[in-house]
Design an enzyme around this catalytic site. Structure first.
Site, PDB file in Angstrom:
ATOM      1  N   ASP A  52      57.818  35.213  24.364  1.00 39.35           N
ATOM      2  CA  ASP A  52      56.668  34.755  25.146  1.00 39.35           C
ATOM      3  C   ASP A  52      55.338  35.105  24.474  1.00 39.35           C
ATOM      4  O   ASP A  52      54.283  35.099  25.107  1.00 39.35           O
ATOM      5  CB  ASP A  52      56.707  35.341  26.568  1.00 39.35           C
ATOM      6  CG  ASP A  52      56.732  36.856  26.553  1.00 39.35           C
ATOM      7  OD1 ASP A  52      56.865  37.441  25.451  1.00 39.35           O
ATOM      8  OD2 ASP A  52      56.615  37.459  27.630  1.00 39.35           O
ATOM      9  N   HIS A 254      51.343  28.320  -3.008  1.00 42.01           N
ATOM     10  CA  HIS A 254      51.108  28.766  -1.634  1.00 42.01           C
ATOM     11  C   HIS A 254      51.682  30.166  -1.432  1.00 42.01           C
ATOM     12  O   HIS A 254      52.408  30.425  -0.479  1.00 42.01           O
ATOM     13  CB  HIS A 254      51.697  27.767  -0.632  1.00 42.01           C
ATOM     14  CG  HIS A 254      50.908  26.494  -0.579  1.00 42.01           C
ATOM     15  ND1 HIS A 254      51.370  25.346  -0.003  1.00 42.01           N
ATOM     16  CD2 HIS A 254      49.674  26.183  -1.039  1.00 42.01           C
ATOM     17  CE1 HIS A 254      50.460  24.388  -0.124  1.00 42.01           C
ATOM     18  NE2 HIS A 254      49.425  24.883  -0.751  1.00 42.01           N
ATOM     19  N   ASP A 271      42.510  33.043  -2.751  1.00 40.92           N
ATOM     20  CA  ASP A 271      42.129  31.747  -2.184  1.00 40.92           C
ATOM     21  C   ASP A 271      42.054  31.966  -0.684  1.00 40.92           C
ATOM     22  O   ASP A 271      43.083  32.100  -0.013  1.00 40.92           O
ATOM     23  CB  ASP A 271      43.183  30.692  -2.546  1.00 40.92           C
ATOM     24  CG  ASP A 271      42.820  29.296  -2.037  1.00 40.92           C
ATOM     25  OD1 ASP A 271      41.907  29.186  -1.192  1.00 40.92           O
ATOM     26  OD2 ASP A 271      43.468  28.329  -2.481  1.00 40.92           O
ATOM     27  N   ASP A 282      36.673  27.164   2.001  1.00 40.84           N
ATOM     28  CA  ASP A 282      37.883  27.221   1.162  1.00 40.84           C
ATOM     29  C   ASP A 282      37.452  27.601  -0.257  1.00 40.84           C
ATOM     30  O   ASP A 282      36.939  26.762  -0.995  1.00 40.84           O
ATOM     31  CB  ASP A 282      38.537  25.824   1.198  1.00 40.84           C
ATOM     32  CG  ASP A 282      39.833  25.771   0.408  1.00 40.84           C
ATOM     33  OD1 ASP A 282      40.306  26.815  -0.054  1.00 40.84           O
ATOM     34  OD2 ASP A 282      40.368  24.654   0.261  1.00 40.84           O
ATOM     35  N   HIS A 361      48.078  20.956  -9.427  1.00 42.19           N
ATOM     36  CA  HIS A 361      47.544  20.332  -8.203  1.00 42.19           C
ATOM     37  C   HIS A 361      46.283  19.542  -8.522  1.00 42.19           C
ATOM     38  O   HIS A 361      45.689  19.686  -9.593  1.00 42.19           O
ATOM     39  CB  HIS A 361      47.215  21.397  -7.147  1.00 42.19           C
ATOM     40  CG  HIS A 361      46.261  22.455  -7.638  1.00 42.19           C
ATOM     41  ND1 HIS A 361      44.897  22.274  -7.699  1.00 42.19           N
ATOM     42  CD2 HIS A 361      46.478  23.701  -8.139  1.00 42.19           C
ATOM     43  CE1 HIS A 361      44.320  23.358  -8.173  1.00 42.19           C
ATOM     44  NE2 HIS A 361      45.261  24.247  -8.458  1.00 42.19           N
ATOM     45  N   HIS A 365      39.563  18.094  -2.580  1.00 41.20           N
ATOM     46  CA  HIS A 365      39.964  17.474  -1.307  1.00 41.20           C
ATOM     47  C   HIS A 365      38.796  17.555  -0.350  1.00 41.20           C
ATOM     48  O   HIS A 365      37.906  18.387  -0.502  1.00 41.20           O
ATOM     49  CB  HIS A 365      41.220  18.149  -0.725  1.00 41.20           C
ATOM     50  CG  HIS A 365      41.093  19.637  -0.498  1.00 41.20           C
ATOM     51  ND1 HIS A 365      40.450  20.190   0.580  1.00 41.20           N
ATOM     52  CD2 HIS A 365      41.519  20.692  -1.238  1.00 41.20           C
ATOM     53  CE1 HIS A 365      40.503  21.511   0.505  1.00 41.20           C
ATOM     54  NE2 HIS A 365      41.135  21.845  -0.605  1.00 41.20           N
ATOM     55  N   HIS A 372      42.215  20.697   4.642  1.00 33.57           N
ATOM     56  CA  HIS A 372      42.438  19.459   3.892  1.00 33.57           C
ATOM     57  C   HIS A 372      42.011  18.365   4.853  1.00 33.57           C
ATOM     58  O   HIS A 372      42.805  17.855   5.638  1.00 33.57           O
ATOM     59  CB  HIS A 372      43.905  19.309   3.477  1.00 33.57           C
ATOM     60  CG  HIS A 372      44.336  20.372   2.509  1.00 33.57           C
ATOM     61  ND1 HIS A 372      45.638  20.757   2.339  1.00 33.57           N
ATOM     62  CD2 HIS A 372      43.615  21.142   1.652  1.00 33.57           C
ATOM     63  CE1 HIS A 372      45.705  21.718   1.423  1.00 33.57           C
ATOM     64  NE2 HIS A 372      44.486  21.971   1.001  1.00 33.57           N
ATOM     65  N   GLU A 395      38.201  22.454  -7.362  1.00 28.75           N
ATOM     66  CA  GLU A 395      39.083  23.599  -7.563  1.00 28.75           C
ATOM     67  C   GLU A 395      40.106  23.419  -8.683  1.00 28.75           C
ATOM     68  O   GLU A 395      41.315  23.448  -8.444  1.00 28.75           O
ATOM     69  CB  GLU A 395      39.824  23.922  -6.266  1.00 28.75           C
ATOM     70  CG  GLU A 395      40.504  22.731  -5.595  1.00 28.75           C
ATOM     71  CD  GLU A 395      41.297  23.165  -4.361  1.00 28.75           C
ATOM     72  OE1 GLU A 395      42.126  24.083  -4.510  1.00 28.75           O
ATOM     73  OE2 GLU A 395      41.096  22.595  -3.292  1.00 28.75           O
ATOM     74  N   TYR A 399      47.937  27.224 -14.703  1.00 26.45           N
ATOM     75  CA  TYR A 399      49.024  28.121 -14.298  1.00 26.45           C
ATOM     76  C   TYR A 399      50.077  28.141 -15.397  1.00 26.45           C
ATOM     77  O   TYR A 399      50.539  27.081 -15.840  1.00 26.45           O
ATOM     78  CB  TYR A 399      49.641  27.636 -12.982  1.00 26.45           C
ATOM     79  CG  TYR A 399      48.576  27.396 -11.934  1.00 26.45           C
ATOM     80  CD1 TYR A 399      48.115  28.428 -11.126  1.00 26.45           C
ATOM     81  CD2 TYR A 399      47.974  26.134 -11.812  1.00 26.45           C
ATOM     82  CE1 TYR A 399      47.094  28.220 -10.200  1.00 26.45           C
ATOM     83  CE2 TYR A 399      46.953  25.910 -10.899  1.00 26.45           C
ATOM     84  CZ  TYR A 399      46.518  26.959 -10.094  1.00 26.45           C
ATOM     85  OH  TYR A 399      45.505  26.751  -9.203  1.00 26.45           O
ATOM     86  N   ARG A 419      42.474  29.965 -10.803  1.00 30.48           N
ATOM     87  CA  ARG A 419      41.839  28.844 -10.098  1.00 30.48           C
ATOM     88  C   ARG A 419      40.433  29.283  -9.707  1.00 30.48           C
ATOM     89  O   ARG A 419      40.219  30.464  -9.390  1.00 30.48           O
ATOM     90  CB  ARG A 419      42.650  28.461  -8.853  1.00 30.48           C
ATOM     91  CG  ARG A 419      42.023  27.367  -8.017  1.00 30.48           C
ATOM     92  CD  ARG A 419      43.003  26.695  -7.048  1.00 30.48           C
ATOM     93  NE  ARG A 419      43.479  27.533  -5.971  1.00 30.48           N
ATOM     94  CZ  ARG A 419      44.684  28.076  -5.904  1.00 30.48           C
ATOM     95  NH1 ARG A 419      45.555  27.861  -6.877  1.00 30.48           N
ATOM     96  NH2 ARG A 419      45.035  28.824  -4.886  1.00 30.48           N
ATOM     97  N   GLU A 421      37.410  27.826  -7.139  1.00 23.71           N
ATOM     98  CA  GLU A 421      37.209  26.796  -6.115  1.00 23.71           C
ATOM     99  C   GLU A 421      35.910  27.041  -5.364  1.00 23.71           C
ATOM    100  O   GLU A 421      35.651  28.146  -4.889  1.00 23.71           O
ATOM    101  CB  GLU A 421      38.383  26.837  -5.117  1.00 23.71           C
ATOM    102  CG  GLU A 421      38.207  25.910  -3.932  1.00 23.71           C
ATOM    103  CD  GLU A 421      39.441  25.850  -3.027  1.00 23.71           C
ATOM    104  OE1 GLU A 421      40.193  26.839  -2.970  1.00 23.71           O
ATOM    105  OE2 GLU A 421      39.639  24.796  -2.396  1.00 23.71           O
TER     106      GLU A 421
END
Ligand code: GLY
Ligand code: MN
Ligand code: MN
Length: 454
Positions: A52, A254, A271, A282, A361, A365, A372, A395, A399, A419, A421
């Protein structure tokens, strides 16, 4: 009702969207509907995390955009010329016993005055009233697939309306996205102010993280610095799960476990961005755990930084929305060739896409109520042009994982992910980088980190 704290304690500024703006958004959507149309937008419901225990409630983005209303289990119906009014809200009823647990509800009695809708009813009346509104409407504009149970209720309302002999014709369902998401793509001055405020809070969080970072701190502890800064700044949550990825973890796009130790000599990629009054930021920065880039880390970092600079320069009104990507791809690919990580010439590498094993990637965006964010990138089969009022990320990244697919790459490069961004508002005269205050030049990051505690 309680007064909510939405101001930025650092500046005293209290950005926000006025009720009149939500009314204006509904009016614009209504203006694109005919008397035979209806637009129906469901709010979100509470979801359970375990047993719950609820997930923190987050309103549906489309519903929030049109109402500014944060209570679960609500529905907005926009129907030009409808009997109860063109903008009708269904929302939870007042219930003192329940409110002792959940807190105060607005209730349908107060909603028209508070939100500027034409009429409001208890959510429990939806199945009774909606078939009446659907009478004479040939086309239902809605976002299907997000809430399957609600979709089913809509279909049942349409068939109830038909069974009662209502003049609904074939009652066609059309995606609302085309109309509503085009509207959301262009940010008003108030939205731009809010996104700039979100960007400022996020910028401070990244700077704090650089200042606090030390070898043998855990990724979790560094994430705690971000969360602290977000909340101190007035944001209630991150806009998406923060990525705090030391060393090779940065090659997992991710990576959200954030539970490893940060090692001396590694880079850490963060990130993370806060969500302020439903608007996202972002930001990514990649910096050395011990405050000093190794020569090799620096070489790869400078390539990404140059790629980002080229992409930022290309993000101007009139340019195709793919222009930043194209600019970054060229610079990153040239850099990879110069470092001996890619064979062949630049034109061949770009044409065959060999660089993509390192870039993984896309470099951009839309950004807004969703991280996104919504809005088409292509219209009528062509990439659309950037226009003032659009907000997007820039961004690029490189890698080099430490896995078997990369054992052709010199070991010294492996296990690195970088990266950078930023969030960018397109303006008449070019663009404004909303997150500019987070350092990204090597010497600026090193100076900040060394000044902090070394
Ligand atoms: N943080 C998600 C992204 O950068 O797109
Ligand atoms: Mn990001
Ligand atoms: Mn992003």
């Amino acid at each position: 009702m309680n007064t909510r704290i939405v101001s930025d304690p650092a500046t005293g500024a209290a950005p926000g969207i006025e009720p009149a703006e939500f009314r204006d958004r509904r009016a614009r959507l209504l203006a694109s509907l005919t008397d035979n149309d209806v637009a129906i937008v469901s709010g979100a419901s509470i979801r359970y995390r375990n047993r719950d225990t609820e997930y923190p409630f987050r309103q549906d983005s489309d519903f929030y955009y049109l109402t500014g209303f944060e209570e679960p289990d609500s529905v907005l119906v926009l129907a030009p010329g409808a009997e109860p009014g063109a903008a009708v809200l269904f929302c939870p009823e007042r219930d003192p016993a329940r409110e002792q647990w959940t807190g105060e509800r607005l209730g349908p009695e107060r909603a028209p005055q508070a939100l500027g809708v034409d009429a409001a009813f208890a959510h429990s009346e939806l199945d009774k009233i909606l078939p009446r509104i659907l009478d004479g409407r040939w086309c239902v504009h809605t976002v299907l697939g997000e809430y399957p149970k609600f979709d089913q209720r809509l279909i049942e309302s349409a068939s109830t309306a038909r069974a009662r002999g209502a003049n609904v014709g074939g009652c066609e369902f059309r995606p609302l996205q085309r109309l509503l998401h085009e509207q959301r793509l262009f940010k008003s001055p108030a939205e731009q102010g809010l996104m700039a405020a979100a960007a400022d809070i996020t910028a401070r969080a990244h700077i704090d993280a650089m200042r606090h970072c030390l070898p043998n701190l855990s990724e979790t502890q560094l994430e705690a610095v971000l969360v602290h800064a977000f909340m101190q700044g007035g944001a209630r949550a991150a806009a998406y799960p923060s990525i705090v990825a030391g060393g090779r973890n940065a090659c997992v796009m991710h990576y959200v476990r954030n539970d490893s130790l940060l090692r001396d000599g590694d880079l850490v990629l963060i990130d993370a961005g806060c969500e302020l009054q439903h608007y996202a930021s972002d930001v990514t920065r990649t910096f050395p755990v011990n405050g000093v880039y190794t020569p090799r880390q620096r070489e790869l970092y400078e390539v990404v930084l140059a790629g980002q600079a080229a992409a930022l320069e290309a993000a101007v009104p009139g340019a195709h929305c793919t222009a930043p990507q194209d600019a970054a791809d060229r610079v990153l690919t040239e850099g990879l060739i110069d470092l001996g990580l890619l064979a062949g010439g630049i034109d061949e590498a770009l044409a065959t896409g060999t660089y993509q094993r390192f870039t993984v990637h896309r470099c951009s965006h839309w950004l807004g109520i969703d991280v996104h964010d919504v809005g088409e990138y292509r219209r009528d089969g062509k990439w659309r042009a950037l226009e003032p009022g659009m907000v997007l990320t820039i961004e690029p990244g490189l890698y080099i994982p430490d896995g078997p697919d990369f054992d052709d790459v010199d070991e010294a490069w492996r296990g690195m992910g970088i990266r950078i961004e930023d969030d960018v508002l397109i303006e008449e005269s070019g663009n404004r980088v909303l997150t500019e205050s987070v350092p990204k030049a090597v010497q600026d990051i090193e100076a900040l980190m060394q000044g902090a505690h070394r």
